[in-house]
Design a protein around this motif. Structure first.
Motif, PDB file in Angstrom:
ATOM      1  N   PRO A  28       4.153  -6.986   5.119  1.00  0.00           N
ATOM      2  CA  PRO A  28       3.589  -5.633   5.113  1.00  0.00           C
ATOM      3  C   PRO A  28       4.104  -4.749   6.243  1.00  0.00           C
ATOM      4  O   PRO A  28       4.193  -3.525   6.074  1.00  0.00           O
ATOM      5  CB  PRO A  28       2.080  -5.879   5.243  1.00  0.00           C
ATOM      6  N   GLY A  41      -3.494  -1.996   3.957  1.00  0.00           N
ATOM      7  CA  GLY A  41      -3.266  -3.211   4.732  1.00  0.00           C
ATOM      8  C   GLY A  41      -3.924  -4.420   4.089  1.00  0.00           C
ATOM      9  O   GLY A  41      -3.333  -5.505   4.000  1.00  0.00           O
ATOM     10  N   LEU A  87      -1.993  -5.220   0.778  1.00  0.00           N
ATOM     11  CA  LEU A  87      -0.665  -5.785   1.028  1.00  0.00           C
ATOM     12  C   LEU A  87      -0.766  -7.199   1.605  1.00  0.00           C
ATOM     13  O   LEU A  87       0.099  -8.047   1.336  1.00  0.00           O
ATOM     14  CB  LEU A  87       0.136  -4.878   1.956  1.00  0.00           C
ATOM     15  N   GLN A  92       0.956 -10.312  -0.104  1.00  0.00           N
ATOM     16  CA  GLN A  92       1.852 -11.213   0.622  1.00  0.00           C
ATOM     17  C   GLN A  92       1.422 -12.672   0.441  1.00  0.00           C
ATOM     18  O   GLN A  92       2.246 -13.551   0.193  1.00  0.00           O
ATOM     19  CB  GLN A  92       1.865 -10.864   2.109  1.00  0.00           C
TER      20      GLN A  92
END
Length: 466
Positions: free
Chosen positions: A393, A413, A416, A420
């Motif tokens: 990210p 955030g 992401l 991830q």
């Protein structure tokens, strides 16, 4: 007879839906696709579809997107033909139509699950009941009260009575003869563990014993104990005892197999804690494998524990695995394609779309809202200003333009980070949804009739704009 189906979708997914449907070999239906004036299919509502759909003559059924909210029975009544939700992801349509009719019931089991409350003498009666209720919610059939050597347990009887009052079956596990006598007198349903030298403890009670050898691994002694008790015509379990790895684990498995070969019809119990507690690995795979062994050997009792921190979901795992194995055995097949909840770290089909397909989606977007998807190449975040692909990210933060928008930055955030993790582990990712960890951490029930509640970050953004 082949059905004629109407598929409803949004503008952004229309091309992808068309590709998926046209690529389905031997599909048992003909179809038409309609876009009722909306970009994102998940935003469709029952009211919208009532207003925007017409001329449905000739269709046998209408398939709406899996994330479409609302009461489909209302639509079926309004239009006079069935409405049905498809899968959340378009790429799952072939499996949806190929396996839906073969969905297997996994509600049955022939294994009694005992969940032990370890160190019960150190807790209050309320502590014991609270833990027992959680175990029952996770699938336990019997609550086992674990006693401790040389440790006073003055409230043993109170624990048995309180658990019975809560509607629970109770077993007591002790090496102390006097504690077993107290447990039986208090009305315990089962006791662990009796040998040939202590059978008289249950001679005048309805309590069901778990029989073991006086000396661990002495199968001749266990055979004698079984044959003595079997003459009484009363139920019992026999336990050859599962040993830890490198301390006789393989030999102990062979004892279970030999016991079943010798006694085709008795109830056998396996205690799994020596493997799950003493092996530092994720417990789900261990438990699933052991349940496979138990299913083959028709072992009908299982005692487990949740002492170590890595064992916190063991009861749920075993409950699910015993049901999957029962269904697989009934169908005489390996335990596959029956249930997905025994996979916590990975998914069978984690990435429904490739990077090229996601790039096609991105070119169709005409607004500022960020979409996030995951492929084998990494995660992809895009809006009308462009598409960014990364595996960390931090690599894309500067390109998102949210430095001055705290709530939006927080939201991106979070999403992401989920994306991830999904990419790293090979898990399915869906924006605005938590990752699915199978039976290890069950997801909250998704009510398809209502939209998700507005979250704090969206409220904060709207407040900031005002």
């Amino acid at each position: 007879m082949s059905q004629h189906l109407l598929f409803i979708t949004g503008h952004l997914a229309e091309k992808s839906l068309s590709r998926v449907l046209s690529s389905m070999q031997g599909r048992p239906f003909s179809y038409e696709i309609r876009v009722p004036g909306i970009n994102v299919a998940a935003l469709l509502t029952v009211a919208m579809l009532k207003r925007r759909l017409d001329n449905l003559a000739g269709f046998d059924k209408v398939i709406v997107p899996g994330r479409c909210r609302g009461d489909l029975a209302e639509l079926s009544a309004h239009f006079g033909l069935p409405f049905e939700r498809g899968p959340d992801e378009l790429k799952d349509l072939p499996a949806h139509f190929g396996t839906r009719a073969q969905a297997r019931d996994i509600g049955r089991t022939d294994i009694t699950l005992f969940a032990e409350i370890v160190h019960a003498p150190h807790g209050t009666v309320d502590d014991v009941v609270a833990r027992a209720l959680r175990y029952r919610a996770d699938g336990a059939d019997v609550i086992d009260i674990g006693c401790l050597p040389a440790t006073p347990f003055p409230h043993l009887e109170d624990c048995v009575h309180a658990l019975h009052a809560a509607g629970l079956k109770v077993s007591v596990d002790s090496l102390d003869r006097r504690e077993l006598e107290r447990a039986i007198a208090a009305g315990a349903d089962y006791v662990f563990s009796l040998t040939g030298r202590s059978l008289e403890l249950v001679a005048d009670s309805a309590c069901t014993p778990v029989l073991i050898a006086h000396h661990p691994g002495d199968m001749d002694d266990l055979h004698r104990t079984i044959e003595i008790f079997a003459k009484l015509g009363r139920p019992f379990f026999a336990d050859p005892v599962l040993d830890p790895i490198h301390h006789g684990f393989t030999r102990s498995l062979l004892r279970y197999s030999a016991l079943r070969e010798r006694y085709a019809d008795i109830d056998i119990l396996m205690g799994t804690g020596n493997l799950s507690e003493l092996t530092h690995t994720d417990t789900l795979g261990l438990n699933t494998l052991l349940l496979g062994v138990m299913s083959e050997l028709r072992i009908t009792g299982l005692l487990t524990t949740e002492v170590s921190h890595h064992c916190v979901s063991v009861v749920r795992e075993i409950d699910r695995a015993r049901r999957v194995m029962f269904a697989a055995r009934e169908d005489n097949m390996p335990p596959r394609h029956l249930d997905e909840s025994l996979m916590a770290l990975h998914d069978r089909h984690p990435f429904p779309y490739g990077a090229a397909e996601i790039a096609d989606f991105a070119r169709e977007v005409k607004d500022d809202n960020f979409r996030i998807q995951v492929s084998a190449e990494g995660f992809h975040i895009y809006n009308r200003h462009g598409l960014h692909t990364a595996r960390d990210p931090y690599e894309v933060f500067a390109a998102l333009g949210v430095e001055a928008d705290g709530p939006h930055a927080f939201y991106l955030g979070l999403e992401l980070a989920r994306a991830q993790i999904a990419w790293q582990l090979g898990k399915r990712y869906s924006q605005d949804e938590e990752l699915d960890w199978g039976c290890v951490r069950p997801k909250a029930q998704d009510d398809k009739q209502v939209f998700a509640a507005e979250r704090s970050t969206l409220k904060a953004r709207r407040k900031k704009k005002r």
